[in-house]
Design an enzyme around this catalytic site. Structure first.
Site, PDB file in Angstrom:
ATOM      1  NE  ARG A  32       1.236   0.161  23.303  1.00 45.66           N
ATOM      2  CZ  ARG A  32       0.455   1.022  22.695  1.00 45.66           C
ATOM      3  NH1 ARG A  32      -0.256   1.877  23.407  1.00 45.66           N
ATOM      4  NH2 ARG A  32       0.380   1.052  21.378  1.00 45.66           N
ATOM      5  CG  HIS A  68       3.361  -1.026  -1.174  1.00 41.04           C
ATOM      6  ND1 HIS A  68       3.294  -2.061  -0.289  1.00 41.04           N
ATOM      7  CD2 HIS A  68       2.778   0.050  -0.555  1.00 41.04           C
ATOM      8  CE1 HIS A  68       2.708  -1.643   0.836  1.00 41.04           C
ATOM      9  NE2 HIS A  68       2.382  -0.375   0.687  1.00 41.04           N
ATOM     10  CB  CYS A 103       3.373   3.738   1.024  1.00 40.37           C
ATOM     11  SG  CYS A 103       1.842   2.844   1.350  1.00 40.37           S
TER      12      CYS A 103
END
Length: 338
Positions: free
Chosen positions: A39, A242, A130
């Site tokens: 897509r 973070h 992460c």
């Protein structure tokens, strides 16, 4: 001679960041391909001053490349991993698909660079979670100094860790609160704007989430199997960056001054720890930076040899894309590529 590179998941937030960092760090790519799902065929992504048209990963001939950097999710990585390695390329994968496979290295270059030499077996290297990455970068020099025995962490994870859709949801909800629109929840089970959600990932037996489990088992694999770690992972209404509040217990005495002096010279770490109102780093300030920032290093008086600290990093960069590119640089340096 340069390296032929493909980025799988090139239209995602981390994939775009991978392309940006490859160009920023002058990675010697002779050719670079942007791969995505059907897509996204024809969509354009930036690579420095150039634009690349995305091609369908399903029809791509991976023998055209030496290296694939992937950030397309675990299912895609499990599907394409065998195809990539059978073609002769090396896969550096950002998903959780291969992290705990015993024959696949889990690598943070500042922490366990020698692990990349294990790539010769499976031709796959896994990028850690992460929050794990920024935590172990900060812990490694202190572990070498005084031996870490136990860590308790609370994470404050931005919505970009959950993808572009999650960032859009925070933006829509934030705007909607000012005009009294109903709260629409698609990406998160609860409202994220002006709120915090103390659950990231799926619940496991005992009440731990798989995100919290990842931090524990990945730290053991990367840093030391004897380290005990417990995490509480929280999603916060921040777009990028973070934070980790870490309480660390050591085998030997270590003072805050010695810890700060050690962290000041540690690879990948930027110490910003001034005893002033603004003498620390927040997620907003770490965006776009490569470093793991450490602030508020202080004694934890609840244990015999304890320190507390605040650790912040750009999760799209060091927490994902940068770490993958650093792995690629390490592979090149150690003659595993090209």
């Amino acid at each position: 001679m340069g390296v032929r590179v493909a980025v799988l998941g090139a239209t995602g937030a981390v994939g775009k960041e991978m392309l940006t960092i490859l160009e920023e760090r002058n990675f010697p790519a002779d050719a670079i391909h942007a791969l995505a799902s059907r897509r996204s065929i024809g969509r354009q992504v930036s690579y420095g001053d150039r634009t690349l048209k995305c091609v369908d990963a399903a029809g791509f001939d991976f023998s055209q490349v030496d290296l694939v950097l992937a950030s397309a999710g675990g299912d895609i990585s499990r599907e394409y991993g065998p195809k990539i390695t059978a073609s002769g390329a090396i896969l550096v994968d950002n998903s959780s698909a291969f992290r705990m496979e015993p024959d696949i290295p889990l690598v943070v270059p500042e922490v366990n660079p020698d692990a990349v030499d294990g790539v010769s077996k499976a031709r796959i290297i896994a990028n850690p979670n992460c929050s794990t990455i920024q935590t172990v970068v900060a812990l490694k020099p202190l572990h070498d100094l005084a031996g870490i025995t136990r860590v308790s962490v609370s994470t404050y994870q931005s919505v970009s860790g959950a993808g572009t859709g999650a960032m859009d949801e925070l933006w829509r909800q934030t705007k909607g609160r000012f005009v009294n629109d109903p709260v629409e929840k698609n990406e998160f089970s609860k409202q994220i704007a002006f709120n915090v959600i103390p659950r990231i990932g799926d619940l496991m037996p005992g009440g731990t989430t798989n995100e919290e489990w990842k931090m524990a088992v990945e730290t053991k694999k990367i840093l030391d199997p004897d380290i005990r770690l417990i995490a509480t992972c929280v999603r916060v209404p921040v777009f990028v960056g973070h934070g980790v509040a870490a309480h660390v217990e050591f085998a030997k005495e270590i003072s805050p001054k010695l810890a700060r002096d050690t962290l000041r010279d540690a690879p990948g770490v930027m110490l910003v720890d001034n005893r002033e109102d603004d003498g620390f780093v927040t997620p907003v300030e770490c965006v776009g930076e490569f470093a793991v920032f450490v602030s508020r290093v202080r004694v934890d008086p609840t244990v015999e040899h304890g320190l507390a600290m605040w650790i912040v990093s750009d999760n799209l960069r060091k927490g994902a894309a940068l770490n993958a590119v650093q792995i690629a640089e390490l592979l090149l340096e150690r003659n595993h590529l090209g």
